[in-house]
Structure formats: structure tokens, C-alpha cells
Write a protein that holds these residues in place. Structure first.
Motif, short mmCIF file in Angstrom:
data_model
loop_
_atom_site.label_atom_id
_atom_site.label_comp_id
_atom_site.label_asym_id
_atom_site.label_seq_id
_atom_site.Cartn_x
_atom_site.Cartn_y
_atom_site.Cartn_z
N ARG A 70 -5.28 -2.85 6.97
CA ARG A 70 -3.81 -3.00 6.05
C ARG A 70 -2.84 -3.28 7.38
NH1 ARG A 70 -6.13 0.77 2.97
NH2 ARG A 70 -4.79 2.80 3.71
N GLY A 71 -2.82 -3.23 8.68
CA GLY A 71 -1.57 -3.34 9.49
C GLY A 71 -1.00 -1.62 9.83
N MET A 72 -1.67 -0.85 9.18
CA MET A 72 -0.59 0.30 9.20
C MET A 72 -1.25 0.73 11.02
SD MET A 72 -1.41 1.55 5.47
CE MET A 72 -0.69 2.83 6.44
N ALA A 73 -2.33 0.64 11.43
CA ALA A 73 -2.73 1.32 12.25
C ALA A 73 -2.95 0.07 14.20
CB ALA A 73 -3.80 2.35 11.99
N THR A 74 -3.23 0.26 14.65
CA THR A 74 -3.27 -0.56 15.86
C THR A 74 -5.21 -0.23 16.16
OG1 THR A 74 -2.30 0.52 17.81
CG2 THR A 74 -1.11 -1.40 16.32
N ASN A 75 -5.60 1.32 16.49
CA ASN A 75 -7.18 1.23 16.95
C ASN A 75 -8.10 1.14 16.16
OD1 ASN A 75 -6.21 3.00 15.15
ND2 ASN A 75 -6.68 4.88 16.79
N ARG A 76 -8.18 -0.27 15.68
CA ARG A 76 -8.97 -0.80 15.23
C ARG A 76 -10.78 -0.08 15.61
NH1 ARG A 76 -11.24 -3.92 10.85
NH2 ARG A 76 -13.15 -4.61 11.18
#
Length: 206
Positions: A70-76
Motif C-alpha cells: 500500500r506504499g506505507m513501507a519501503t522495506n518489502r
């Protein structure tokens, strides 16, 4: 003289609010818990503490993966690594449970298994003294007999986790040959032969 304050430059567009900070905490926690859980899961007994770590790490990893989507975090990538490590740790924990369960069941079956122990003496000796004992759930006291003719035999039944027995015999003044033999459920476990005056045979450790 009239003073005019400086005018702000007109861009034609309203200022956009700064983006919210990335919510990477759950992904990091999932990775750390998954790694620690996997490493700990390989240690017998101590590995029990791995259960909550890998389960929590798995849950946090999926939540972090959803936030990244959802674009709420950047460490997928870290979230995926946490899920993988936690899943591997969980598999190791399950394997330990299966192994311990099988071992406990085997111990229980062995403790409940009844066996027949047969003590035998044979040979040419005329004067023999034999001492024997059987142990298991109920351990018998050592018994001693004077045997004047061979062959000689005694049968016992016993059960328990640690079951077995022992027998020793000796010839007398007249000497002669003497052989002891112990069988458990028809299988010969121990045998020994001696000849002469006061010769001793021992059948133990089965």
C-alpha cells in the motif's frame, strides 16, 4: 516614504504536505524475529523459545508486506525475508515436535513391552552353584541355588523401560565343563563356557 513588505512568490499551486514517514518497523521486527527463531529452533529443548518468535515474526512479516504493497513501507524485501526465515523456523519446530512425540511413544511402548527371560546351564559339571536376578518394573533379589544335575533352566517374565537380568555360576571341587546361556524372547543374548575346578561363567549385560 511608504514601506511595502516583500511579497511571496506566486507559484500558482498550493504547497503539498510532506509524505508520511515509511512504516518499516514491522518488517525489521519480522526479519530479526525470524532470524533469531530459525537459529534457536535447531537447539534441542532450548528451541522451545523459537515457537513464539517464529509465529510472531510470520504475522509481522505479512502485515509489513501488506503495508509495503500500500506504499506505507519501503522495506518489502526485508518483510519477505522475515516471512521466509520465520516459516523455515516454524518447520524446524514442527519437526522437533514430531521427533519428540515419536521418541516418547517409543519409550512408552518399550516400558510396557513384556519379555520372557530364560536362564540355562548345561555341561558335565556335577556340583554347580548358580546366582541369578531379574529386574524391570519389579526387581527381584538375587537368588542362589545348588544344582546337582544339568541341564538346568529358569524362566521369568518382566517388563519396564530398563529390563534385563544377570546370571553367574561356578563349578565345585569336582570341576567339569559348564556353559551358561540367556535368551530373551527366544533370542540368545549371552553365553559363556568354562571348564575346571571352581570355574566361573557369567551371563550379564543383556
Amino acid at each position: 516614504m511608504t514601506y511595502y513588505p516583500p511579497q511571496q512568490p506566486m507559484t500558482g499551486y498550493p504547497m503539498a504536505p510532506p509524505p508520511p514517514p515509511a512504516q518499516n518497523g514491522m518488517g525489521i521486527a519480522s526479519f530479526v524475529l525470524g532470524l533469531l527463531g530459525l537459529l534457536t529452533s535447531f537447539i534441542p529443548v532450548v528451541g522451545i523459545v523459537a515457537w513464539p518468535m517464529v509465529i510472531i515474526g510470520l504475522v509481522l512479516g505479512f502485515v509489513a508486506l501488506g503495508k509495503a504493497g500500500r506504499g506505507m513501507a519501503t522495506n518489502r524485501g526485508m518483510a519477505v525475508a522475515g516471512i521466509v526465515l520465520s516459516a523455515l523456523g516454524l518447520v524446524v519446530c514442527v519437526i522437533w515436535v514430531v521427533l519428540f512425540g515419536k521418541a516418547a511413544n517409543d519409550v512408552k511402548e518399550e516400558a510396557e513391552r513384556e519379555v520372557t527371560i530364560v536362564y540355562e546351564l548345561s555341561g558335565e559339571a556335577k556340583d554347580v552353584t548358580v546366582t541369578y536376578t531379574t529386574f524391570g518394573d519389579t526387581t527381584t533379589t538375587p537368588q542362589q541355588e545348588a544344582v546337582t544335575s544339568l541341564p538346568w533352566q529358569k524362566d521369568f517374565k518382566t517388563k519396564g523401560l530398563l529390563k534385563g537380568g544377570s546370571m553367574s555360576a561356578s563349578t565345585g571341587v569336582d570341576g567339569g565343563s559348564l556353559t551358561c546361556k540367556v535368551t530373551v524372547d527366544g533370542v540368545v543374548k549371552k553365553t559363556e563356557t568354562a571348564t575346571g575346578q571352581f570355574a566361573i561363567v557369567t551371563c550379564t549385560g543383556f
